[in-house]
Design a protein around this motif. Structure first.
Motif, short mmCIF file in Angstrom:
data_model
loop_
_atom_site.label_atom_id
_atom_site.label_comp_id
_atom_site.label_asym_id
_atom_site.label_seq_id
_atom_site.Cartn_x
_atom_site.Cartn_y
_atom_site.Cartn_z
N ILE A 37 8.04 -17.35 -9.18
CA ILE A 37 7.57 -15.99 -8.89
C ILE A 37 7.36 -15.82 -7.39
O ILE A 37 6.89 -16.73 -6.72
CB ILE A 37 6.24 -15.73 -9.62
CG1 ILE A 37 6.43 -15.89 -11.14
CG2 ILE A 37 5.69 -14.35 -9.29
CD1 ILE A 37 5.14 -15.89 -11.91
N VAL A 38 7.70 -14.64 -6.88
CA VAL A 38 7.38 -14.28 -5.51
C VAL A 38 6.53 -13.02 -5.53
O VAL A 38 6.61 -12.22 -6.45
CB VAL A 38 8.64 -14.06 -4.63
CG1 VAL A 38 9.47 -15.31 -4.57
CG2 VAL A 38 9.46 -12.89 -5.11
N ALA A 39 5.71 -12.86 -4.49
CA ALA A 39 4.91 -11.65 -4.33
C ALA A 39 5.16 -11.09 -2.94
O ALA A 39 5.32 -11.84 -1.98
CB ALA A 39 3.43 -11.95 -4.51
N ILE A 40 5.20 -9.79 -2.87
CA ILE A 40 5.38 -9.08 -1.61
C ILE A 40 4.29 -8.01 -1.48
O ILE A 40 3.60 -7.72 -2.46
CB ILE A 40 6.79 -8.45 -1.52
CG1 ILE A 40 7.03 -7.50 -2.69
CG2 ILE A 40 7.85 -9.53 -1.49
CD1 ILE A 40 8.33 -6.74 -2.63
N SER A 41 4.14 -7.45 -0.32
CA SER A 41 3.08 -6.47 -0.09
C SER A 41 3.48 -5.05 -0.51
O SER A 41 2.62 -4.27 -0.91
CB SER A 41 2.67 -6.46 1.38
OG SER A 41 2.11 -7.70 1.72
N ASP A 55 6.53 -2.05 -2.15
CA ASP A 55 7.27 -1.70 -3.36
C ASP A 55 8.77 -1.82 -3.09
O ASP A 55 9.34 -0.98 -2.39
CB ASP A 55 6.92 -0.27 -3.78
CG ASP A 55 7.60 0.17 -5.06
OD1 ASP A 55 8.50 -0.54 -5.57
OD2 ASP A 55 7.23 1.25 -5.57
N GLU A 111 11.56 -4.91 1.65
CA GLU A 111 10.28 -5.58 1.40
C GLU A 111 10.50 -7.00 0.88
O GLU A 111 9.70 -7.89 1.10
CB GLU A 111 9.43 -4.80 0.40
CG GLU A 111 8.83 -3.54 0.95
CD GLU A 111 7.72 -3.79 1.96
OE1 GLU A 111 7.15 -4.89 1.99
OE2 GLU A 111 7.43 -2.86 2.73
N VAL A 138 8.38 -12.15 1.95
CA VAL A 138 7.68 -12.78 0.84
C VAL A 138 6.36 -13.38 1.32
O VAL A 138 6.32 -14.11 2.30
CB VAL A 138 8.58 -13.86 0.19
CG1 VAL A 138 7.83 -14.62 -0.88
CG2 VAL A 138 9.84 -13.23 -0.38
N LYS A 139 5.29 -13.07 0.61
CA LYS A 139 3.95 -13.53 0.97
C LYS A 139 3.46 -14.68 0.10
O LYS A 139 2.56 -15.42 0.49
CB LYS A 139 2.94 -12.38 0.84
CG LYS A 139 3.29 -11.15 1.64
CD LYS A 139 3.21 -11.44 3.12
CE LYS A 139 3.48 -10.16 3.92
NZ LYS A 139 3.67 -10.42 5.32
N PHE A 140 4.03 -14.82 -1.09
CA PHE A 140 3.57 -15.81 -2.05
C PHE A 140 4.77 -16.32 -2.85
O PHE A 140 5.60 -15.52 -3.27
CB PHE A 140 2.55 -15.16 -3.00
CG PHE A 140 2.05 -16.06 -4.09
CD1 PHE A 140 0.93 -16.83 -3.91
CD2 PHE A 140 2.69 -16.10 -5.32
CE1 PHE A 140 0.43 -17.64 -4.92
CE2 PHE A 140 2.22 -16.91 -6.34
CZ PHE A 140 1.09 -17.68 -6.14
N ASN A 168 1.44 -19.37 0.27
CA ASN A 168 0.43 -18.37 -0.05
C ASN A 168 -0.14 -17.79 1.23
O ASN A 168 -1.00 -18.38 1.85
CB ASN A 168 -0.68 -18.95 -0.92
CG ASN A 168 -1.63 -17.89 -1.42
OD1 ASN A 168 -1.50 -16.72 -1.08
ND2 ASN A 168 -2.58 -18.29 -2.24
N LEU A 222 -1.46 -14.74 1.05
CA LEU A 222 -2.30 -13.67 0.52
C LEU A 222 -3.78 -14.00 0.62
O LEU A 222 -4.61 -13.17 0.29
CB LEU A 222 -1.94 -13.40 -0.94
CG LEU A 222 -0.51 -12.93 -1.18
CD1 LEU A 222 -0.23 -12.82 -2.67
CD2 LEU A 222 -0.25 -11.60 -0.50
#
Length: 67
Positions: free
Chosen positions: A35-39, A41, A48, A52-54, A64, A66
């Protein structure tokens, strides 16, 4: 391609084409979870995904920003 089509092409569609759709490509119980997380949409701004932030790979956090 729309942003959603591009995201699906790199995840669930790619997994299906490679014959791995039962193990990866979507977030579901019993599947491998990377899984990746971004800030932002990515459906509004696909770029975006370049920020990648996470990152979680195989259940272990690799990055990480975040905190």
């Amino acid at each position: 391609m729309t942003p959603m089509q591009a995201i699906r092409a790199g995840t669930s569609v790619a997994a299906e084409l490679l014959g791995w759709g039962d193990k990866l490509g979507t977030i579901e119980a019993g599947k491998w979870a990377d899984i990746v997380a971004i800030s932002g949409d990515p459906l509004k701004d696909i770029t975006e995904l370049a920020n990648v932030k996470f990152v979680m790979k195989g259940g272990a956090v690799q990055k990480n920003e975040l905190k």
